[in-house]
Design a protein around this motif. Structure first.
Motif, PDB file in Angstrom:
ATOM      1  N   VAL A  12      24.420  -0.785  27.744  1.00 20.53           N
ATOM      2  CA  VAL A  12      23.340  -1.692  28.132  1.00 20.53           C
ATOM      3  C   VAL A  12      23.964  -2.961  28.715  1.00 20.53           C
ATOM      4  CG1 VAL A  12      21.374  -3.054  27.340  1.00 20.53           C
ATOM      5  CG2 VAL A  12      21.871  -0.837  26.262  1.00 20.53           C
ATOM      6  N   ASN A  13      23.528  -3.367  29.878  1.00 17.03           N
ATOM      7  CA  ASN A  13      24.018  -4.609  30.478  1.00 17.03           C
ATOM      8  C   ASN A  13      22.851  -5.394  31.065  1.00 17.03           C
ATOM      9  OD1 ASN A  13      27.052  -4.418  30.361  1.00 17.03           O
ATOM     10  ND2 ASN A  13      26.597  -2.504  31.410  1.00 17.03           N
ATOM     11  N   TRP A  14      22.737  -6.653  30.701  1.00 14.97           N
ATOM     12  CA  TRP A  14      21.728  -7.517  31.333  1.00 14.97           C
ATOM     13  C   TRP A  14      22.387  -8.842  31.672  1.00 14.97           C
ATOM     14  CZ3 TRP A  14      16.020  -8.020  29.267  1.00 14.97           C
ATOM     15  CH2 TRP A  14      15.213  -8.511  30.307  1.00 14.97           C
ATOM     16  N   ILE A  15      22.470  -9.110  32.955  1.00 18.16           N
ATOM     17  CA  ILE A  15      22.903 -10.429  33.415  1.00 18.16           C
ATOM     18  C   ILE A  15      21.668 -11.127  33.940  1.00 18.16           C
ATOM     19  CG2 ILE A  15      23.697  -9.406  35.603  1.00 18.16           C
ATOM     20  CD1 ILE A  15      25.628 -11.831  35.811  1.00 18.16           C
ATOM     21  N   GLU A  71      20.479  -3.114  33.291  1.00 17.14           N
ATOM     22  CA  GLU A  71      20.971  -1.766  33.531  1.00 17.14           C
ATOM     23  C   GLU A  71      21.165  -1.027  32.207  1.00 17.14           C
ATOM     24  OE1 GLU A  71      25.254  -0.252  35.086  1.00 17.14           O
ATOM     25  OE2 GLU A  71      24.101  -1.434  36.558  1.00 17.14           O
ATOM     26  N   ILE A  72      20.613   0.179  32.125  1.00 16.16           N
ATOM     27  CA  ILE A  72      20.743   1.006  30.931  1.00 16.16           C
ATOM     28  C   ILE A  72      21.324   2.356  31.345  1.00 16.16           C
ATOM     29  CG2 ILE A  72      19.581   2.020  28.931  1.00 16.16           C
ATOM     30  CD1 ILE A  72      17.241   0.081  29.469  1.00 16.16           C
ATOM     31  N   THR A  73      22.453   2.727  30.761  1.00 17.31           N
ATOM     32  CA  THR A  73      23.087   4.002  31.049  1.00 17.31           C
ATOM     33  C   THR A  73      22.926   4.933  29.859  1.00 17.31           C
ATOM     34  OG1 THR A  73      24.730   2.970  32.496  1.00 17.31           O
ATOM     35  CG2 THR A  73      25.249   5.163  31.649  1.00 17.31           C
ATOM     36  N   GLU A  88      22.792   9.456  28.619  1.00 22.07           N
ATOM     37  CA  GLU A  88      23.385  10.769  28.870  1.00 22.07           C
ATOM     38  C   GLU A  88      22.791  11.461  30.094  1.00 22.07           C
ATOM     39  OE1 GLU A  88      24.584  12.801  24.691  1.00 22.07           O
ATOM     40  OE2 GLU A  88      22.424  12.586  25.071  1.00 22.07           O
ATOM     41  N   LEU A  89      21.576  11.083  30.467  1.00 22.72           N
ATOM     42  CA  LEU A  89      20.884  11.775  31.545  1.00 22.72           C
ATOM     43  C   LEU A  89      20.753  10.946  32.816  1.00 22.72           C
ATOM     44  CD1 LEU A  89      18.032  13.444  29.461  1.00 22.72           C
ATOM     45  CD2 LEU A  89      20.244  14.406  30.100  1.00 22.72           C
ATOM     46  N   GLY A  90      21.372   9.753  32.826  1.00 20.51           N
ATOM     47  CA  GLY A  90      21.307   8.943  34.028  1.00 20.51           C
ATOM     48  C   GLY A  90      21.347   7.462  33.749  1.00 20.51           C
ATOM     49  N   LYS A  91      21.107   6.702  34.795  1.00 25.93           N
ATOM     50  CA  LYS A  91      21.174   5.242  34.720  1.00 25.93           C
ATOM     51  C   LYS A  91      19.896   4.635  35.277  1.00 25.93           C
ATOM     52  CE  LYS A  91      23.774   3.113  37.741  1.00 25.93           C
ATOM     53  NZ  LYS A  91      24.964   2.599  38.460  1.00 25.93           N
ATOM     54  N   LEU A  92      19.363   3.655  34.564  1.00 28.61           N
ATOM     55  CA  LEU A  92      18.145   2.962  34.958  1.00 28.61           C
ATOM     56  C   LEU A  92      18.510   1.525  35.308  1.00 28.61           C
ATOM     57  CD1 LEU A  92      15.098   3.604  35.131  1.00 28.61           C
ATOM     58  CD2 LEU A  92      14.890   2.812  32.763  1.00 28.61           C
ATOM     59  N   VAL A  93      18.133   1.096  36.513  1.00 28.57           N
ATOM     60  CA  VAL A  93      18.490  -0.244  36.977  1.00 28.57           C
ATOM     61  C   VAL A  93      17.235  -1.010  37.381  1.00 28.57           C
ATOM     62  CG1 VAL A  93      19.763  -1.609  38.673  1.00 28.57           C
ATOM     63  CG2 VAL A  93      20.751   0.511  37.781  1.00 28.57           C
ATOM     64  N   CYS A  94      17.067  -2.180  36.788  1.00 29.70           N
ATOM     65  CA  CYS A  94      15.970  -3.081  37.140  1.00 29.70           C
ATOM     66  C   CYS A  94      16.566  -4.296  37.844  1.00 29.70           C
ATOM     67  CB  CYS A  94      15.230  -3.514  35.880  1.00 29.70           C
ATOM     68  SG  CYS A  94      13.999  -4.807  36.146  1.00 29.70           S
ATOM     69  N   GLU A  95      16.240  -4.470  39.117  1.00 30.92           N
ATOM     70  CA  GLU A  95      16.748  -5.606  39.888  1.00 30.92           C
ATOM     71  C   GLU A  95      15.833  -5.847  41.070  1.00 30.92           C
ATOM     72  OE1 GLU A  95      21.038  -7.369  41.348  1.00 30.92           O
ATOM     73  OE2 GLU A  95      20.747  -5.199  41.441  1.00 30.92           O
ATOM     74  N   ASN A  96      15.655  -7.122  41.416  1.00 29.32           N
ATOM     75  CA  ASN A  96      14.788  -7.508  42.540  1.00 29.32           C
ATOM     76  C   ASN A  96      13.385  -6.924  42.399  1.00 29.32           C
ATOM     77  OD1 ASN A  96      16.948  -8.885  43.799  1.00 29.32           O
ATOM     78  ND2 ASN A  96      17.667  -6.973  44.713  1.00 29.32           N
TER      79      ASN A  96
END
Length: 393
Positions: A152-155, A250-252, A254-262
């Motif tokens: 999990v990453n949130w900047i 950004e959340i990674t 086992e089945l993929g990556k979800l990215v919330c931006e803009n």
């Protein structure tokens, strides 16, 4: 009851905005009956701008004792949130509390326990839970579309504030008046969302820089490392000193990556489970295949009005809240953990030692700078909703 008579305690940035929303009829079933504020200039504004039918008080306790309201919205400096909420419960009043729930979890635990004693509705103003993007992220994670979370990453550094902002109130950016900086003022929404969507971490290592970019005594720049019970890791970065800043969640899994931006949500969907691919693939450098999907949402994002509509619905019809007031303790515990870790210079486990946190906080309150009395300045909050965020008081 067909109409809920509302009292607003604290008519600063957010209290003013809430009052306008009610008066403009944006929340059916809600009537503004009273307001309270200690600042003379805010009471003067109320006399000039609110209908004569709205009663005006200097103290929140006076409003609570007046008997003119069915419910109260608390939008005052943070230390007072649990105090006023508990007094309201005892008067049989429904409570909608601005974020954060309080400054330290020990006080909020007492508030939650008091709420359980009374048959009243208790809600938290977590307006970002109404945002269609965050609701969709929550849905996808809970439905297992990402599989088990790995990272999990949130900047979230587009919370830029000037020195004049911090100078606009005597309580702002002090340990005694506010209880913290960017973690307590701007980021309660983000900390609530990260735990709402991804769950609570088991361990935290925090690095808080106090007065790095402004002449303030509390933190205005934070980096935190998170460890989750399943072994997943996370990084949370925030600041009020960056411009233009970044908001990328950004959340990674086992089945993929979800990215919330803009203000867009993108799903990098793997064609197979990552753990299965790693164990079975014969090519040492072969990555699994994926497709890039733009995630559709319902487009609804009612923010504060949505929270208030749900609050009224819960009172009149028993319908669900956006966020129960008792849930406010979760993001606050994460905030407290980041602070405590930074103060101690080591990793802390959750649940935190509440007594130790309060002891360390009180050390800082004892040496808190005393500002000359400042009449509160109310800013136009419309320009502070970057990336769909809610504003602070």
């Amino acid at each position: 009851m067909k109409q809920v008579k509302l009292g607003i305690i604290g008519v600063g940035n957010m209290g003013t905005s809430h009052a306008k929303n009610v008066l403009e009829g944006k929340v059916p079933g809600l009537e503004l009956a009273a307001v309270a504020d200690r600042q003379k200039n805010r009471r003067a504004w109320c006399r000039e701008n609110l209908p004569e039918t709205v009663q005006i008080f200097e103290e929140g306790t006076q409003l609570l004792e007046s008997g003119c309201c069915d419910a109260v919205l608390i939008a005052v400096p943070h230390y007072q949130h649990p105090i006023l909420a508990q007094e309201a419960f005892k008067k049989g009043l429904h409570v909608l509390c601005e974020k954060p729930a309080g400054v330290y979890t020990k006080q909020v635990q007492e508030m939650n326990q008091e709420a359980d004693k009374y048959n009243v509705v208790f809600a938290m103003m977590f307006n970002q839970r109404t945002n269609c993007i965050y609701r969709k992220m929550h849905e996808m994670v809970k439905n297992g579309e990402l599989g088990e979370i790995r990272r999990v990453n949130w900047i979230i550094t587009d919370w830029y504030r000037t020195q004049s902002y911090y100078d606009s109130g005597s309580w702002r950016a002090t340990w005694e008046g506010e209880g913290g900086g960017v973690l307590l003022n701007q980021c309660p929404h983000n900390l609530d969302l990260i735990q709402w969507i991804c769950g609570m971490p088991a361990k935290v290592r925090g690095f808080c820089k106090e007065g790095l970019w402004h002449d303030i005594e509390v933190e205005d720049d934070v980096t935190a490392y998170l460890e989750y019970p399943n072994g997943a890791t996370g990084v949370f970065i925030t600041s009020t000193g960056d411009a233009p800043g970044t908001n990328r969640f950004e959340i990674t899994g086992e089945l993929g990556k979800l990215v919330c931006e803009n203000e867009e949500l993108t799903f990098y969907k793997l064609n197979e489970n990552l753990a299965h691919h790693c164990a079975s693939c014969q090519g040492g450098f072969d990555k699994p295949q994926w497709e890039v999907l733009k995630v559709e949402t319902d487009g609804q994002n009612e923010q504060h009005v949505g929270v208030m509509k749900a609050f009224v619905g819960a009172i009149l019809e028993g319908t669900p809240l956006v966020a129960d007031g008792r849930e406010g303790i979760r993001g606050l515990e994460l905030s407290n953990a980041i602070h405590l870790s930074s103060w101690l210079g080591k990793t802390v486990e959750l649940p935190i030692n509440e007594d130790l946190f309060l002891e360390e906080l009180n050390k800082r309150r004892e040496n808190s700078r005393i500002k000359e009395e400042v009449e509160s300045v109310v800013f136009d909050t419309e320009n502070s909703y970057g990336s769909g965020k809610g504003e602070n008081k």
